[in-house]
Design a protein around this motif. Sequence first.
Motif, short mmCIF file in Angstrom:
data_model
loop_
_atom_site.label_atom_id
_atom_site.label_comp_id
_atom_site.label_asym_id
_atom_site.label_seq_id
_atom_site.Cartn_x
_atom_site.Cartn_y
_atom_site.Cartn_z
N THR A 49 40.70 41.73 43.88
CA THR A 49 42.02 41.05 43.19
C THR A 49 42.86 40.50 44.27
O THR A 49 43.46 39.16 44.09
CB THR A 49 42.72 41.76 42.20
N GLN A 52 41.52 37.47 45.88
CA GLN A 52 41.53 36.13 45.10
C GLN A 52 42.86 35.69 45.06
O GLN A 52 42.92 34.34 45.08
CB GLN A 52 41.24 36.63 43.61
N PHE A 220 42.69 35.08 34.52
CA PHE A 220 41.48 35.19 35.27
C PHE A 220 41.38 36.24 36.39
O PHE A 220 40.38 37.07 36.46
CB PHE A 220 41.03 33.77 35.56
N ILE A 221 42.40 36.16 37.17
CA ILE A 221 42.26 37.11 38.41
C ILE A 221 42.41 38.51 38.18
O ILE A 221 41.60 39.61 38.29
CB ILE A 221 43.42 36.74 39.39
N GLU A 222 43.54 38.75 37.16
CA GLU A 222 43.76 40.23 36.81
C GLU A 222 42.79 40.84 35.75
O GLU A 222 42.55 41.99 35.61
CB GLU A 222 45.13 40.45 36.36
N SER A 223 41.89 39.86 35.20
CA SER A 223 40.94 40.31 34.19
C SER A 223 39.85 41.47 34.85
O SER A 223 39.44 42.29 34.32
CB SER A 223 40.37 39.24 33.39
N GLY A 224 39.69 40.93 36.11
CA GLY A 224 38.41 41.79 36.58
C GLY A 224 38.93 43.30 36.97
O GLY A 224 37.94 44.16 36.75
N TRP A 228 39.96 42.47 29.95
CA TRP A 228 40.55 41.22 29.21
C TRP A 228 41.42 41.56 28.18
O TRP A 228 42.20 40.56 27.79
CB TRP A 228 38.98 40.64 28.67
N VAL A 233 46.92 40.42 31.34
CA VAL A 233 46.09 39.76 31.21
C VAL A 233 46.38 38.43 29.87
O VAL A 233 46.33 37.34 30.09
CB VAL A 233 44.51 40.20 31.24
N SER A 417 36.71 37.43 39.30
CA SER A 417 36.59 38.60 38.14
C SER A 417 35.36 39.30 37.74
O SER A 417 35.40 40.37 37.47
CB SER A 417 37.20 38.04 36.73
N ALA A 420 34.72 41.94 40.62
CA ALA A 420 35.95 42.71 41.13
C ALA A 420 35.51 44.47 40.71
O ALA A 420 36.24 45.05 41.28
CB ALA A 420 36.84 42.49 40.19
#
Length: 455
Positions: A49, A52, A220-224, A228, A233, A417, A420
């Motif tokens: 993360t 990214q 999108f980045i933090e979802s990994g 979700w 997110v 993601s 990740a």
Amino acid sequence: MPTLTPRHTLSPRLTLFATSLGFVLVILDVTVVNVALERIQASLGTDVTGLQWIINAYTLVFASLLLTAGAIGDRYGAKRIFIMGFALFTVASLACGMADTIGALIAGRVAQGAGAALCVPASLALLSASFPEAAARARAVSIWAGVGGLALAAGPVVGGIMVDRFDWPSIFLLNLPLGLVGICVTLAYAPSGSKSAGRGLDLGGQALAILALGGLTLGFIESGALGWTHPLVLSGFACFVVAGALFILVEARGADPMLPLALFRSPVMSASCAVGLLTNFAYYGLMFVLSLFFQTTKGYTPLMTGLAFLPMTALVTLANLLSGRLTARYGPRLPMVMGQALAACGYLALAGIGAATPYGVIVGPLLAAGVGVALTVPAMTTAVLATADRQRTGIASGALNAARQTGGVIGVGVFGSLVAGGAAHLLAGMHVALLLAGIALGIGALISFGQIKAR
């Protein structure tokens, strides 16, 4: 009494040198960081993360500010804004090279992106002022674009050499002497450029664009790492929806919008921006994922990783020239459809690779992907410039570049993601990313075939 102070004369060639140097550094910093990811991760103790955000902090700000930066250059003079952008980029590079925490590095990348956004539109304006004759201007712009293509190709290799020999801060510190040279040459030899005091700044639209793209990137980045359904997110995606809707409303009603929506009444303009977004979505998203694959899964050094990308980047210039010839003879549709189909086949062919796959098996698909993208981009740009009204060519090309950079931001966010979860999830996530990239370019090829006219 005559003055003893030396006076420099304007020099179109040295202006071309300075603007090309600025463009080279901007493009290098899009790609050069990818080969340093493993070293940065180990040095600063971050996760996928964080990596990214290092990539996307730069591209996000670059994409968000590109259109407004062009208006600022028109209003206050291209030379002044180019020097300001170059100086900001150079100082920010020093901050990146000295960063000892992930937060400091990300902040430096944000400042780099702002400097890059100021540089690029102003550099083209300086070229227009330095080469008023159409044929000479066309040659100058082709040189400017050509060295950008070479920078794109050289970025992974240059980064690999610097990281292997001098560690990761060197990829940022390299910008310092080159930035100072560019600033000094511009001060001495570039024309001031014209000013348009009446050109308005759409600050409301700009703020909403940053919020929308920033929210989408955050989601999108933090979802990994968070999943979700995490509140952060979901908040990011909600911010994108609300700010995006308000942006469209503001641009539709504004007297001097940063992005005139009337541009998209043209099917060619809409199709080209969609293709630009999809192409960079796949290209830059996979460059991020494949960098992790080469270094984490296959154990390549940064230099070996840079060399591994050569098939994907080395033939960019030759393929660009071929695309120009095909476009001149057959129109932009053929190279756009052919290029995206070729790149899609390359990405899909990589979807089954693993740790034991010999590099010789990977070379062909990487070559197909790189050549395919290089065939697509010049034809897409030509289609936009040929369709836009003469007085709107600048804003049309800016919209296309913003769409392309936005695609790169989304690609790194989505594909990042997918990988990740650590090394154990990297291969499975990469395979999904390759399939998505192939599908995206397949859709782009269909859009091009349906909306771009043949000659």
